[in-house]
Design an enzyme around this catalytic site. Sequence first.
Site, short mmCIF file in Angstrom:
data_model
loop_
_atom_site.label_atom_id
_atom_site.label_comp_id
_atom_site.label_asym_id
_atom_site.label_seq_id
_atom_site.Cartn_x
_atom_site.Cartn_y
_atom_site.Cartn_z
N LYS A 18 0.82 -1.22 0.00
CA LYS A 18 0.00 0.00 0.00
C LYS A 18 0.86 1.27 0.00
CE LYS A 18 -2.22 -1.04 3.85
NZ LYS A 18 -1.83 -2.39 4.29
N ARG A 93 -9.39 0.80 9.66
CA ARG A 93 -9.03 -0.58 10.01
C ARG A 93 -10.08 -1.25 10.88
NH1 ARG A 93 -3.11 0.11 9.35
NH2 ARG A 93 -2.07 -1.88 9.64
N ARG A 132 11.33 -7.19 4.82
CA ARG A 132 11.28 -5.77 5.17
C ARG A 132 11.86 -5.55 6.57
NH1 ARG A 132 5.46 -2.76 4.96
NH2 ARG A 132 5.11 -3.76 6.95
N ARG A 138 11.70 -1.33 11.90
CA ARG A 138 10.38 -1.52 12.49
C ARG A 138 10.38 -2.79 13.32
NH1 ARG A 138 5.39 -0.60 8.51
NH2 ARG A 138 4.49 -1.77 10.24
N ARG A 150 -0.54 -9.42 13.95
CA ARG A 150 -1.09 -8.38 13.06
C ARG A 150 -2.01 -8.98 12.01
NH1 ARG A 150 4.32 -5.95 11.40
NH2 ARG A 150 3.18 -4.83 9.80
P1 ADP Z 1 1.15 -2.48 8.11
O1 ADP Z 1 0.09 -2.09 7.13
O2 ADP Z 1 2.38 -2.97 7.43
O3 ADP Z 1 0.65 -3.39 9.18
P2 ADP Z 1 1.16 0.19 9.26
O4 ADP Z 1 2.39 0.98 9.14
O5 ADP Z 1 -0.02 0.59 8.46
O6 ADP Z 1 1.65 -1.27 8.92
O7 ADP Z 1 0.68 0.07 10.80
C1 ADP Z 1 1.55 -0.34 11.83
C2 ADP Z 1 0.79 -0.41 13.16
O8 ADP Z 1 0.24 0.89 13.49
C3 ADP Z 1 -0.41 -1.34 13.20
O9 ADP Z 1 -0.04 -2.69 13.46
C4 ADP Z 1 -1.23 -0.72 14.35
O10 ADP Z 1 -0.70 -1.05 15.61
C5 ADP Z 1 -1.02 0.78 14.15
N1 ADP Z 1 -2.06 1.36 13.29
C6 ADP Z 1 -1.89 1.84 12.02
N2 ADP Z 1 -3.07 2.28 11.52
C7 ADP Z 1 -4.01 2.04 12.47
C8 ADP Z 1 -5.43 2.25 12.56
N3 ADP Z 1 -6.12 2.77 11.53
N4 ADP Z 1 -6.07 1.91 13.71
C9 ADP Z 1 -5.39 1.39 14.74
N5 ADP Z 1 -4.07 1.15 14.73
C10 ADP Z 1 -3.38 1.46 13.61
#
Ligand code: ADP
Length: 196
Positions: A18, A93, A132, A138, A150
């Site tokens: 994404k 989400r 990654r 990360r 996750r």
């Molecule tokens: P990925 O899509 O690779 O899991 P992101 O960078 O989008 O990684 O998100 C990393 C973390 O940030 C998630 O596992 C969550 O803990 C938090 N996070 C991101 N976006 C949201 C959201 N919309 N609601 C709640 N937590 C979020």
Amino acid sequence: MDTIMLNLILFGPPGSGKGTQAERLEEAYNLVHISTGVLFRSEMDEGTELGIRANEYMSRGELVPDEVTIGMLKNKMLSHADAEGFIFDGFPRTAPQAEALDQLLEDMGQQIDALIMLDVPEDEIVKRIVLRGKDSNRPDDSDPEIVRKRFQVYQSKTAPIYDYYNEKGIAFKINGIGSIDEIFQNLCDTIDSLHV
Ligand code: ADP
């Protein structure tokens, strides 16, 4: 304001590509890219109260509570009042986040035009995230236990968001396996076929 706006949700499991595609779409369509993951990580790096709170959840592979996430997203949108549209990446989400986003846009006289899902099978995702994790800093990518968590969260809380927008007739799926250029082309074709 009567400019035509384009608001997209880029959707898919963690590691589906994404972020990479959102950056290209941002430029091609002159949109503002909002990634909640990027926003949380920059709050963490700056050591803000919000960042410290978010880290408690992120480091366990859990979702940050809705009210924290929605508040942060709202502020970010309001700081771009002159945007020609948004690409939402990593948001919504959960069902309450989807409802909050629809309400926020409605208050601005706007709407989500499409949700596009990057479809990538789970075994490919695990490979990508582990890779990654090797060269990113990360911590949530490096620990297989957290990556699995996750996934579970994605399946149980996030995947149903697809149906929420599908019922409105604005959900699309494209193959997330292929070259970055191929996937980008498929995204553009989908966007260009929208009647916005
Ligand atoms: P990925 O899509 O690779 O899991 P992101 O960078 O989008 O990684 O998100 C990393 C973390 O940030 C998630 O596992 C969550 O803990 C938090 N996070 C991101 N976006 C949201 C959201 N919309 N609601 C709640 N937590 C979020």
